[in-house]
Design an enzyme around this catalytic site. Sequence first.
Site, PDB file in Angstrom:
ATOM      1  N   GLU A   1       0.764  -1.211   0.072  1.00 22.60           N
ATOM      2  CA  GLU A   1       0.072  -0.083   0.076  1.00 22.60           C
ATOM      3  C   GLU A   1       1.042   1.132  -0.025  1.00 22.60           C
ATOM      4  OE1 GLU A   1      -3.970  -1.491   2.386  1.00 22.60           O
ATOM      5  OE2 GLU A   1      -2.142  -0.829   3.652  1.00 22.60           O
TER       6      GLU A   1
HETATM    7  C1  TNX Z   1      -4.476  -4.204   4.707  1.00 25.73           C
HETATM    8  S1  TNX Z   1      -2.745  -6.463   4.345  1.00 25.73           S
HETATM    9  C2  TNX Z   1      -3.034  -3.864   5.176  1.00 25.73           C
HETATM   10  C3  TNX Z   1      -3.000  -3.607   6.712  1.00 25.73           C
HETATM   11  C4  TNX Z   1      -3.989  -3.340   7.603  1.00 25.73           C
HETATM   12  C5  TNX Z   1      -5.025  -4.402   6.993  1.00 25.73           C
HETATM   13  C6  TNX Z   1      -6.431  -4.467   7.609  1.00 25.73           C
HETATM   14  C7  TNX Z   1      -1.620  -5.192   4.204  1.00 25.73           C
HETATM   15  C8  TNX Z   1      -0.456  -5.859   3.585  1.00 25.73           C
HETATM   16  N1  TNX Z   1      -1.756  -4.141   4.374  1.00 25.73           N
HETATM   17  O1  TNX Z   1      -1.955  -2.169   6.613  1.00 25.73           O
HETATM   18  O2  TNX Z   1      -3.848  -3.411   8.622  1.00 25.73           O
HETATM   19  O3  TNX Z   1      -5.452  -4.593   5.638  1.00 25.73           O
HETATM   20  O4  TNX Z   1      -7.110  -5.665   7.390  1.00 25.73           O
END
Ligand code: TNX
Length: 538
Positions: free
Chosen positions: A342
């Site tokens: 992300e």
């Molecule tokens: C996505 S999964 C994210 C996390 C959040 C999560 C909550 C991932 C690699 N990144 O930063 O905590 O969703 O479900």
Amino acid sequence: MIKSTLIKSFVLLIALVTFLACQENKVKEINFPPTDLGSENLIPKPLKIIPTHNAFGLDHTTAIYTSQSDKSFEGVGSYLADKIKSKTNLRLPVNAADAGKVSRMIFINQSDSEELEGPEAYQLYISKDSIIVNAKTSEGAFRGIQTLRQLIPETSNDTLAEMPLWPIPTGKILDEPNFEFRGSMLDVARHFFSVDDVKKYIDILAYYKINVLHLHLTDDQGWRIEIKSWPKLTEVGGSTEVGGEAGGFFTQEDYKELVAYAQQRYMMIIPEIDMPGHTNAASVSYPILNGNGKTPELYEGTSVGFSTFDTRKDTIYSFVDDVIREISAITPGPYIHIGGDESHVTKKNDYIYFVNKVEKIVQKYGKQMIGWDEVATADLDSTSIAQFWASRENVEEAVQKGMKVILSPATKAYLDMQYDTLSKYGLHWAAYIPVDTAYVWSPDSYAGIPKESILGVEAPLWSETISNIDELEYLAFPRVIGYSELSWSTEENRNWDDFKVRLANQAPYLDRMNVKYYPSELIDWKKSKFSYKEIEKD
Ligand code: TNX
């Protein structure tokens, strides 16, 4: 050398067997009702079970012996003795020369049998007078004694003997894991969890043969691991958490303590430093790192994707080098997780440039890099590993690059997803994941990924909505018990109807361990009969 130690352990075994044979006529015969090893509530389900319908009576005249050819087997024997003590209050001697009156023995044996394939394979032979755990390595023996622990009834069978006795069904178990990597992840960044909380989680995971704990140590809301060359990371970046509580961090000594604790349970810790996004806490501590053009401030909310390092600045790579060097020095396992998810405000080229460079830094310190599936868009070596959480395309790229994949699909394996609309904690952006949905899918053939590309399964527990161990346990249990079976047992041995009965029967153990699991209505939970209040929790 090897030959002489082998001969020594063989001689020891013969001596013990002869000794026990002489003892046999002195031991009062106990006639147990027929047993069925095949219908015991074992999780994960072993590869092969051959019942012989009798019972081994575990009591105060049982002694534990371990192979002398590999000293680490004695540690496994002591671990078993401790667990038997906390379950039954029996204190069994381990390798005692004079163990007093010994009627039955548990022998934990180093074996070079060709039937034992991988390092975690084990055989468990249970007869009326002896239990033998055979394994090539102490790691295999450790997995084997978890099976044995699960076979010891929660309560003794007092009606059959003057002294309390715990009947264990006889037969043979041959077992090995389907996947070598069986993990869970804990996010200590959004909310911090103490060393004791993490140890408790490790203990329960080890009972179900999980062998990896991935610690998500840094994120926008907190930096949770001491880095001696950049002390403000924890002084400033560790000072808060989601919701504005005090946060916290692990000193390197704390972290080493966790690593050692996990190691004693044959579990590896994988540290994650999430970069170049999810870095607000680092940038508040050292604004020179920041690349999103804003003045960073401590963050206590739950949004994602707003932070980034300034990936074109040299300072970033001195920083990453220092962090990876310090973490590698206290991480005996082969992997360093660099996050990589992300990074919505990092330009694509900058992201690829960053991941390429960080991979080399990780390798310089002798480690293999793991990243969330986005990292597969960079030019990575086949030795790096992609963790599938969201994007099938990224995973396809990883497979084409010859990389291995860890399966953590958010729609199936995220422990922070709510069970249903009534769940007290958790999110539901990916799915609601009731206990059956969590279990009924096949990692062997998930999303068309070839099995040879799959390293294993990991269930991540993100902590935006949970701030203490009870809440952690509500989301993790019972689902993580299902993931242990999904990664250890073969597809042929997995079946929801059978699993849900075995799961229902975990309640007495979970209650005794004071685990506040979510009492899903899909499961007909066995009421706990446990009444040994004076026995310490293990
Ligand atoms: C996505 S999964 C994210 C996390 C959040 C999560 C909550 C991932 C690699 N990144 O930063 O905590 O969703 O479900």
